[in-house]
Write a protein that holds these residues in place. Structure first.
Motif, PDB file in Angstrom:
ATOM      1  N   ARG A  65       0.793  -1.238   0.000  1.00 18.03           N
ATOM      2  CA  ARG A  65       0.000   0.000   0.000  1.00 18.03           C
ATOM      3  C   ARG A  65       0.820   1.280   0.000  1.00 18.03           C
ATOM      4  N   HIS A  66       1.842   1.370   0.804  1.00 18.92           N
ATOM      5  CA  HIS A  66       2.626   2.599   0.953  1.00 18.92           C
ATOM      6  C   HIS A  66       4.095   2.191   0.903  1.00 18.92           C
ATOM      7  N   THR A  67       4.754   2.435  -0.197  1.00 23.30           N
ATOM      8  CA  THR A  67       6.135   1.971  -0.322  1.00 23.30           C
ATOM      9  C   THR A  67       7.070   2.765   0.580  1.00 23.30           C
ATOM     10  N   GLY A  68       8.199   2.156   0.896  1.00 22.20           N
ATOM     11  CA  GLY A  68       9.198   2.844   1.689  1.00 22.20           C
ATOM     12  C   GLY A  68       9.729   4.091   1.001  1.00 22.20           C
ATOM     13  N   LEU A  69       9.805   4.037  -0.323  1.00 21.68           N
ATOM     14  CA  LEU A  69      10.291   5.201  -1.064  1.00 21.68           C
ATOM     15  C   LEU A  69       9.314   6.374  -0.956  1.00 21.68           C
ATOM     16  N   SER A  70       8.018   6.106  -1.064  1.00 22.42           N
ATOM     17  CA  SER A  70       7.046   7.201  -0.923  1.00 22.42           C
ATOM     18  C   SER A  70       7.022   7.727   0.512  1.00 22.42           C
ATOM     19  N   LEU A  71       7.187   6.843   1.478  1.00 23.73           N
ATOM     20  CA  LEU A  71       7.258   7.281   2.872  1.00 23.73           C
ATOM     21  C   LEU A  71       8.533   8.099   3.109  1.00 23.73           C
ATOM     22  N   TYR A  72       9.638   7.668   2.521  1.00 22.72           N
ATOM     23  CA  TYR A  72      10.888   8.425   2.626  1.00 22.72           C
ATOM     24  C   TYR A  72      10.712   9.826   2.041  1.00 22.72           C
ATOM     25  N   ALA A  73      10.031   9.928   0.912  1.00 20.71           N
ATOM     26  CA  ALA A  73       9.777  11.237   0.304  1.00 20.71           C
ATOM     27  C   ALA A  73       8.975  12.125   1.251  1.00 20.71           C
ATOM     28  N   GLU A  74       7.978  11.561   1.923  1.00 22.57           N
ATOM     29  CA  GLU A  74       7.185  12.338   2.894  1.00 22.57           C
ATOM     30  C   GLU A  74       8.057  12.811   4.048  1.00 22.57           C
ATOM     31  N   ILE A  75       8.924  11.941   4.539  1.00 16.79           N
ATOM     32  CA  ILE A  75       9.804  12.294   5.659  1.00 16.79           C
ATOM     33  C   ILE A  75      10.739  13.432   5.259  1.00 16.79           C
ATOM     34  N   ARG A 104      13.959   9.647  -9.808  1.00 12.13           N
ATOM     35  CA  ARG A 104      12.591   9.497 -10.340  1.00 12.13           C
ATOM     36  C   ARG A 104      11.533   9.911  -9.315  1.00 12.13           C
ATOM     37  N   ALA A 105      11.881   9.859  -8.047  1.00 11.49           N
ATOM     38  CA  ALA A 105      10.944  10.248  -6.988  1.00 11.49           C
ATOM     39  C   ALA A 105      10.987  11.751  -6.720  1.00 11.49           C
ATOM     40  N   GLY A 106      11.616  12.497  -7.581  1.00  8.55           N
ATOM     41  CA  GLY A 106      11.624  13.950  -7.441  1.00  8.55           C
ATOM     42  C   GLY A 106      12.955  14.512  -6.996  1.00  8.55           C
ATOM     43  N   GLY A 107      14.012  13.758  -7.173  1.00  9.04           N
ATOM     44  CA  GLY A 107      15.340  14.262  -6.808  1.00  9.04           C
ATOM     45  C   GLY A 107      15.582  14.282  -5.311  1.00  9.04           C
ATOM     46  N   LEU A 108      15.139  13.254  -4.624  1.00  8.12           N
ATOM     47  CA  LEU A 108      15.325  13.183  -3.175  1.00  8.12           C
ATOM     48  C   LEU A 108      16.798  13.028  -2.823  1.00  8.12           C
ATOM     49  N   ARG A 109      17.185  13.580  -1.687  1.00  9.75           N
ATOM     50  CA  ARG A 109      18.562  13.402  -1.219  1.00  9.75           C
ATOM     51  C   ARG A 109      18.761  11.948  -0.787  1.00  9.75           C
ATOM     52  N   PRO A 110      19.994  11.471  -0.840  1.00 13.62           N
ATOM     53  CA  PRO A 110      20.256  10.097  -0.405  1.00 13.62           C
ATOM     54  C   PRO A 110      19.987   9.937   1.092  1.00 13.62           C
ATOM     55  N   PRO A 111      19.566   8.740   1.511  1.00 12.68           N
ATOM     56  CA  PRO A 111      19.368   8.492   2.939  1.00 12.68           C
ATOM     57  C   PRO A 111      20.716   8.408   3.652  1.00 12.68           C
TER      58      PRO A 111
END
Length: 140
Positions: A65-75, A104-111
């Motif tokens: 339902r909610h991927t870790g990548l989308s949750l990471y983007a929210e964080i 692809r997720a919007g240029g998120l910074r690396p974890p």
């Protein structure tokens, strides 16, 4: 957001849909002086994260339902959580593909780091301590 102080044990949040993994990591972290919260449902995590202000989030990449990548983007995009380090955990061979996934997720910074599954608990604890700036084996 507050961060670890010498007088309090750091709070690590584990988000993984597999109960065995959250239990395994929780026990290892608690034995090493950490406070731990676990979540198996990524849909309820954000509200709790904003309220608890964790010192570190360990996040599974593949969840229903909610991927870790989308949750990471929210964080990363949340003003209250954006400075909290995140370790991404995955059984996929993501090390080579992860930079493209972030782009692809919007240029998120690396974890703060990537943890391979199955998890080597010694390597995991070393990574957690390194990210939090603790000395491995220091007294809780």
């Amino acid at each position: 957001m507050s961060r670890s102080h010498a007088s309090r044990r750091p709070l690590v949040v584990i988000v993984d849909d597999e109960v065995d993994i959250t239990t395994f990591l929780r026990l290892a972290l608690e034995e090493n002086g950490f406070r731990v919260m676990t979540f198996t449902d990524a849909d309820v995590v954000m509200t709790s994260l904003r309220q608890t202000e964790p010192d570190l989030i360990c996040l599974d990449l593949l969840m229903p339902r909610h991927t870790g990548l989308s949750l990471y983007a929210e964080i990363v995009r949340d003003p209250r959580l954006s400075t909290c380090p995140v370790l991404i955990m995955s059984g996929l061979a993501v090390r080579t593909d992860f930079p493209d996934m972030l782009q692809r997720a919007g240029g998120l910074r690396p974890p703060a780091g990537l943890i391979d599954k199955p998890i080597d608990i010694d390597a995991f604890l070393k990574k957690v301590n390194a990210v939090l700036g603790r000395i491995v084996g220091e007294a809780p």
